[in-house]
Design a protein around this motif. Structure first.
Motif, PDB file in Angstrom:
ATOM      1  N   TRP A 146      50.606  64.001  83.996  1.00 38.52           N
ATOM      2  CA  TRP A 146      50.739  63.121  85.155  1.00 38.52           C
ATOM      3  C   TRP A 146      51.013  61.672  84.773  1.00 38.52           C
ATOM      4  O   TRP A 146      51.943  61.046  85.280  1.00 38.52           O
ATOM      5  N   GLN A 147      50.238  61.106  83.858  1.00 39.67           N
ATOM      6  CA  GLN A 147      50.423  59.703  83.504  1.00 39.67           C
ATOM      7  C   GLN A 147      51.755  59.474  82.811  1.00 39.67           C
ATOM      8  O   GLN A 147      52.424  58.456  83.052  1.00 39.67           O
ATOM      9  N   CYS A 150      54.323  59.352  85.458  1.00 39.82           N
ATOM     10  CA  CYS A 150      54.296  58.064  86.166  1.00 39.82           C
ATOM     11  C   CYS A 150      54.987  56.969  85.362  1.00 39.82           C
ATOM     12  O   CYS A 150      55.669  56.111  85.923  1.00 39.82           O
ATOM     13  N   GLN A 151      54.819  57.004  84.042  1.00 40.63           N
ATOM     14  CA  GLN A 151      55.472  56.008  83.213  1.00 40.63           C
ATOM     15  C   GLN A 151      56.992  56.129  83.293  1.00 40.63           C
ATOM     16  O   GLN A 151      57.703  55.116  83.383  1.00 40.63           O
ATOM     17  N   ASP A 153      58.601  57.536  85.827  1.00 43.74           N
ATOM     18  CA  ASP A 153      58.900  57.147  87.210  1.00 43.74           C
ATOM     19  C   ASP A 153      59.081  55.630  87.297  1.00 43.74           C
ATOM     20  O   ASP A 153      60.041  55.139  87.900  1.00 43.74           O
ATOM     21  N   ASN A 154      58.166  54.895  86.686  1.00 42.03           N
ATOM     22  CA  ASN A 154      58.269  53.437  86.694  1.00 42.03           C
ATOM     23  C   ASN A 154      59.550  52.963  86.020  1.00 42.03           C
ATOM     24  O   ASN A 154      60.225  52.039  86.494  1.00 42.03           O
ATOM     25  N   HIS A 177      55.833  47.005  88.597  1.00 41.36           N
ATOM     26  CA  HIS A 177      55.617  48.343  88.053  1.00 41.36           C
ATOM     27  C   HIS A 177      54.792  48.316  86.767  1.00 41.36           C
ATOM     28  O   HIS A 177      54.062  49.273  86.484  1.00 41.36           O
ATOM     29  N   GLN A 181      50.536  50.510  87.153  1.00 36.20           N
ATOM     30  CA  GLN A 181      50.202  51.689  86.354  1.00 36.20           C
ATOM     31  C   GLN A 181      48.697  51.938  86.328  1.00 36.20           C
ATOM     32  O   GLN A 181      48.246  53.074  86.258  1.00 36.20           O
ATOM     33  N   TYR A 184      47.539  54.424  88.871  1.00 37.39           N
ATOM     34  CA  TYR A 184      47.809  55.817  88.533  1.00 37.39           C
ATOM     35  C   TYR A 184      46.760  56.333  87.551  1.00 37.39           C
ATOM     36  O   TYR A 184      46.352  57.487  87.609  1.00 37.39           O
ATOM     37  N   ASN A 198      57.758  64.452  93.987  1.00 37.46           N
ATOM     38  CA  ASN A 198      58.178  63.134  93.521  1.00 37.46           C
ATOM     39  C   ASN A 198      59.359  63.229  92.566  1.00 37.46           C
ATOM     40  O   ASN A 198      60.267  62.395  92.605  1.00 37.46           O
ATOM     41  N   PHE A 228      54.546  58.133  97.949  1.00 36.69           N
ATOM     42  CA  PHE A 228      53.689  57.775  96.828  1.00 36.69           C
ATOM     43  C   PHE A 228      52.551  56.862  97.279  1.00 36.69           C
ATOM     44  O   PHE A 228      51.399  57.022  96.876  1.00 36.69           O
TER      45      PHE A 228
END
Length: 237
Positions: A146-147, A150-151, A153-154, A177, A181, A184, A198, A228
């Protein structure tokens, strides 16, 4: 280059004069300021206010203070780090709330994406597709990634801002962004379908952007950010 300081506000005057010389180009990146004893003579002041002024300019990211025999104050290329750190402090201390960040992102990122749809170069599209591949891999790795998802995604959001060809958009959104973080990390995902949704959002955005469909890109980006934000708000609650 410099003149005698005013006696009532010495420290502020020193900062203003040196900062002005950097910003108007009289002092350029890599230039070394005169030795402190010479600056004291130029400004007709004492070492105390001068050292305080140099520390402030270092905190602003305009100077690098080097120690040792060959040390001194060297002019740096202005960067975003000091501003990003200030925003980070505001977020961490809840001066700026997640709701405020959500509202900002929804209002701005759709417009930025629409501009990017009109200006993106083939190199920008290749970069976005490469990032999408990374995001897809993390989705396949499951919730544990997940993390990392997200990274990426950013990075996609920042790459879209860069593709818009406006450094103000890129600077501001990169700063935002870089600092969201922490949300998240504080609220890890426990919903695999949400992660897949997403990814699909991001894939649709890049496809529409490549086709230069500005209106569609705007709507898709706003929907993505809204989804989100709803999830992060519910997790925070």
């Amino acid at each position: 280059m410099f003149k005698k300081t005013t006696q009532q506000r010495i420290f502020e005057d020193l900062v203003a004069q040196i900062e002005g010389a950097i910003l108007d180009g009289r002092l350029k990146t890599g230039d070394r300021l005169p030795a402190q004893r010479d600056l004291v003579d130029m400004f007709q002041t004492s070492r105390g206010p001068l050292r305080e002024a140099l520390r402030v300019l270092e905190q602003k990211g305009l100077l690098e203070i080097k120690r040792g025999v060959r040390g001194g104050a060297v002019v740096k290329q202005p960067g975003m780090a000091p501003v990003a750190e200030s925003l980070g402090l505001l977020i961490r201390h809840r001066v700026i709330t997640l709701a405020e960040l959500s509202e900002f992102r929804e209002g701005v990122e759709g417009s930025v994406a629409a501009i990017a749809a009109q200006r993106a170069t083939p190199a920008d599209i290749r970069q976005l597709k490469s990032l999408l591949k990374q995001a897809k891999k993390h989705v396949g790795d499951g919730i544990g990634a997940w993390q990392r998802f997200c990274q990426v995604d950013n990075r996609i959001h920042v790459a879209i801002a860069k593709a818009a060809g406006n450094r103000v958009y890129e600077f501001v959104l990169r700063m935002v962004h870089d600092n969201i973080q922490q949300y998240y990390e504080a609220h890890p995902l426990k919903d695999q379908p949400f992660m897949q949704e997403n990814y699909q959002d991001l894939s649709d955005i890049v496809t529409a952007l490549e086709k230069q469909q500005a209106t569609a890109v705007r709507s898709l980006m706003q929907s993505h950010v809204r989804r989100f934000n709803r999830y992060m708000n519910s997790r925070e609650a």
